[in-house]
Design a protein around this motif. Structure first.
Motif, PDB file in Angstrom:
ATOM      1  N   LEU A 147      39.933 -43.983 -37.826  1.00 33.29           N
ATOM      2  CA  LEU A 147      39.421 -45.016 -36.934  1.00 33.29           C
ATOM      3  C   LEU A 147      39.251 -46.357 -37.651  1.00 33.29           C
ATOM      4  O   LEU A 147      39.512 -47.422 -37.071  1.00 33.29           O
ATOM      5  CB  LEU A 147      38.099 -44.557 -36.322  1.00 33.29           C
ATOM      6  N   ALA A 148      38.826 -46.318 -38.921  1.00 35.16           N
ATOM      7  CA  ALA A 148      38.663 -47.556 -39.685  1.00 35.16           C
ATOM      8  C   ALA A 148      40.002 -48.267 -39.858  1.00 35.16           C
ATOM      9  O   ALA A 148      40.062 -49.506 -39.879  1.00 35.16           O
ATOM     10  CB  ALA A 148      38.044 -47.264 -41.049  1.00 35.16           C
ATOM     11  N   GLY A 158      41.198 -56.374 -36.648  1.00 30.94           N
ATOM     12  CA  GLY A 158      40.491 -57.541 -37.162  1.00 30.94           C
ATOM     13  C   GLY A 158      38.987 -57.388 -37.286  1.00 30.94           C
ATOM     14  O   GLY A 158      38.277 -58.391 -37.435  1.00 30.94           O
ATOM     15  N   ALA A 159      38.470 -56.149 -37.248  1.00 27.44           N
ATOM     16  CA  ALA A 159      37.025 -55.941 -37.394  1.00 27.44           C
ATOM     17  C   ALA A 159      36.569 -56.398 -38.771  1.00 27.44           C
ATOM     18  O   ALA A 159      37.222 -56.116 -39.785  1.00 27.44           O
ATOM     19  CB  ALA A 159      36.679 -54.473 -37.182  1.00 27.44           C
ATOM     20  N   ALA A 160      35.429 -57.090 -38.821  1.00 27.58           N
ATOM     21  CA  ALA A 160      34.926 -57.625 -40.088  1.00 27.58           C
ATOM     22  C   ALA A 160      34.502 -56.517 -41.042  1.00 27.58           C
ATOM     23  O   ALA A 160      34.703 -56.613 -42.254  1.00 27.58           O
ATOM     24  CB  ALA A 160      33.752 -58.566 -39.815  1.00 27.58           C
ATOM     25  N   ASP A 161      33.919 -55.461 -40.518  1.00 28.53           N
ATOM     26  CA  ASP A 161      33.481 -54.308 -41.320  1.00 28.53           C
ATOM     27  C   ASP A 161      34.051 -53.056 -40.668  1.00 28.53           C
ATOM     28  O   ASP A 161      33.385 -52.411 -39.842  1.00 28.53           O
ATOM     29  CB  ASP A 161      31.956 -54.258 -41.373  1.00 28.53           C
ATOM     30  N   PRO A 162      35.285 -52.680 -41.000  1.00 24.33           N
ATOM     31  CA  PRO A 162      35.958 -51.584 -40.301  1.00 24.33           C
ATOM     32  C   PRO A 162      35.199 -50.265 -40.314  1.00 24.33           C
ATOM     33  O   PRO A 162      35.132 -49.580 -39.292  1.00 24.33           O
ATOM     34  CB  PRO A 162      37.293 -51.468 -41.046  1.00 24.33           C
ATOM     35  N   LEU A 205      36.572 -49.338 -28.939  1.00 21.86           N
ATOM     36  CA  LEU A 205      35.298 -49.943 -29.321  1.00 21.86           C
ATOM     37  C   LEU A 205      35.281 -50.420 -30.767  1.00 21.86           C
ATOM     38  O   LEU A 205      34.428 -51.219 -31.138  1.00 21.86           O
ATOM     39  CB  LEU A 205      34.159 -48.936 -29.121  1.00 21.86           C
ATOM     40  N   ALA A 206      36.200 -49.909 -31.577  1.00 21.51           N
ATOM     41  CA  ALA A 206      36.157 -50.200 -33.011  1.00 21.51           C
ATOM     42  C   ALA A 206      36.548 -51.644 -33.327  1.00 21.51           C
ATOM     43  O   ALA A 206      36.198 -52.160 -34.390  1.00 21.51           O
ATOM     44  CB  ALA A 206      37.062 -49.235 -33.771  1.00 21.51           C
ATOM     45  N   ALA A 207      37.282 -52.283 -32.431  1.00 21.60           N
ATOM     46  CA  ALA A 207      37.630 -53.700 -32.573  1.00 21.60           C
ATOM     47  C   ALA A 207      37.765 -54.272 -31.168  1.00 21.60           C
ATOM     48  O   ALA A 207      38.288 -53.603 -30.278  1.00 21.60           O
ATOM     49  CB  ALA A 207      38.924 -53.881 -33.360  1.00 21.60           C
ATOM     50  N   PRO A 208      37.301 -55.477 -30.923  1.00 26.52           N
ATOM     51  CA  PRO A 208      37.303 -56.019 -29.560  1.00 26.52           C
ATOM     52  C   PRO A 208      38.691 -56.377 -29.070  1.00 26.52           C
ATOM     53  O   PRO A 208      39.541 -56.839 -29.837  1.00 26.52           O
ATOM     54  CB  PRO A 208      36.417 -57.264 -29.672  1.00 26.52           C
TER      55      PRO A 208
END
Length: 222
Positions: free
Chosen positions: A97-98, A105-109, A147-150
């Motif tokens: 998932l990370a 582009g999540a700041a903290d995967p 949900l893991a990245a917008p």
């Protein structure tokens, strides 16, 4: 957020015309449910919207900006969860998932990934390698990608497969929250799922031929 629309879309798979002259439009906050018999092109249309399958003819656009002119921007605006669960067997659920969170582009995967697993009720699978997950756990893991990245547009192919009723209720709530914040959802399903105020796109109305279950199975395999 602009609306997303398709105009006069035609899908050709090999020598088979799957659908033709298909139009749709989805505004922020809306949900569009794809219906039709097996083989009518529900999965093909979702793959087309995700940019994985090019239309034989027709136009996809965010308001007046065509997808083909800004493909990278389009990819940043969507989450596509296919019919089959894409889980790397040697990676843990959290690592799987990370990866998607980082790609989005999540700041903290890692933190986003763990939060997403928690929302879907499976934080305990975080350290478990993909090969040991049940079908239901793999489905929740893949859905957690939304949900893991917008991303404003969720494209979901049979999202309730392998989910128990409690997990379906969780998904319904998550979709409702996404729409309330202006997000959009396009999904196909054979199961009951609560989507208040959703619109329906009946794909067999755009199909020139009858289909059977074997054609739908072939479609998922491509």
């Amino acid at each position: 957020m602009p609306a997303f629309a398709g105009t006069e879309l035609t899908c050709l798979r090999g020598d088979r015309l799957v659908f033709t002259e298909l139009d749709f439009r989805i505004e922020p906050g809306e949900a569009l449910m794809l219906l039709g018999p097996n083989g009518s092109g529900k999965s093909s249309l979702l793959r087309m919207l995700a940019g994985l399958l090019k239309p034989f003819r027709g136009r996809l656009a965010w308001d007046d900006l065509e997808v083909r002119d800004e493909p990278d921007q389009h990819r940043r605006r969507i989450h596509y969860v296919g019919h089959l669960d894409a889980v790397k067997p040697v990676l843990s659920a959290l690592e799987n998932l990370a990866f998607w969170a980082r790609l989005g582009g999540a700041a903290d995967p890692n933190a986003h990934a763990l939060d997403a697993l928690t929302r879907f009720g499976v934080p305990h699978i975080a350290p478990v390698p993909g090969r040991y997950l049940s079908a239901g756990q793999k489905r929740r893991l893949n859905l957690a990608r939304i949900l893991a990245a917008p991303a404003p547009l969720w494209l979901l192919d049979e999202p309730t497969v392998a989910l128990d009723r409690a997990a379906v209720r969780l998904l319904e709530g998550i979709i409702a929250e996404h729409r309330a914040a202006g997000g959009m959802v396009v999904l196909s399903t054979h199961a009951d799922i609560a989507l208040p105020g959703h619109r329906v796109l009946q794909l067999d109305e755009f199909s020139p031929v009858a289909h059977d279950e074997d054609e739908e199975d072939e479609e998922h395999a491509l």
